[in-house]
Design an enzyme around this catalytic site. Structure first.
Site, short mmCIF file in Angstrom:
data_model
loop_
_atom_site.label_atom_id
_atom_site.label_comp_id
_atom_site.label_asym_id
_atom_site.label_seq_id
_atom_site.Cartn_x
_atom_site.Cartn_y
_atom_site.Cartn_z
CB CYS A 1 32.28 37.89 48.58
SG CYS A 1 33.26 39.07 47.63
CB CYS B 1 40.27 37.65 46.38
SG CYS B 1 39.26 36.60 47.44
FE1 FES Z 1 35.36 38.71 48.21
FE2 FES Z 1 37.90 38.09 48.72
S1 FES Z 1 36.12 37.18 49.60
S2 FES Z 1 37.14 39.60 47.39
#
Ligand code: FES
Length: 158
Positions: free
Chosen positions: A36, A109
């Site tokens: 991400c 996360c």
């Molecule tokens: Fe990457 Fe939350 S989407 S840490």
């Protein structure tokens, strides 16, 4: 995710506790996720309490999503008073527990926060070389093209 849980996360992210660099920290860990692109740095300060070395306070900075901010906020509160070993034993699920169970797509996360904590408390576990405690520039400053920052990319399979 329930509305109640969404509200908890939004509130924690809107007014995060322990946000910011800690100049007098005893330990610091920085991790990033390649899937991400989010990053989180955590600082930890210890104190002596009843003959035990426990966490006095912790702080964080992140280029992360709302959930990562919310988890880091509650986690930095939860680890106060714990020894390094006790904090290291906490999972992302435990560190995020005040927010309720996270949906599958947000579990990573909490793992980002867990990994930053582990990187700070046990650098050999997450980083081959312990990260130096930054002496001035913020995380944002260090991510400039001319800056230097050690980033540990975590496996995408976690
Ligand atoms: Fe990457 Fe939350 S989407 S840490």
């Amino acid at each position: 995710m329930s509305d109640d849980q969404l509200i908890k996360i939004e509130e924690a992210a809107r007014n995060p506790k322990n946000l910011g660099e800690m100049e007098s920290a005893d330990a610091v860990g920085t991790v990033g996720r390649s899937d991400c692109g989010d990053m989180l740095r955590m600082w930890v300060k210890f104190k002596e309490e009843n003959g035990r070395k426990v966490i006095d306070r912790a702080s964080f900075q992140t280029f992360g999503c709302q959930t990562a901010i919310a988890v880091a906020s509650v986690a930095t509160e939860m680890i106060k008073g714990k020894t390094a070993g006790e904090a290291l034993a906490m999972s992302g699920e435990q560190l995020s527990s005040p927010l309720g169970p996270l949906p599958p797509m947000k579990i990573h996360c909490a793992q980002l926060v867990e990994d930053a904590l582990k990187s700070a408390l046990d650098p050999t576990a997450a980083n081959p070389t312990p990260a130096a405690i930054p002496s001035g520039p913020t995380l944002a400053d260090q991510i400039t093209p001319a800056g230097k920052v050690k980033i540990t990319l975590l496996p995408e399979t976690r």
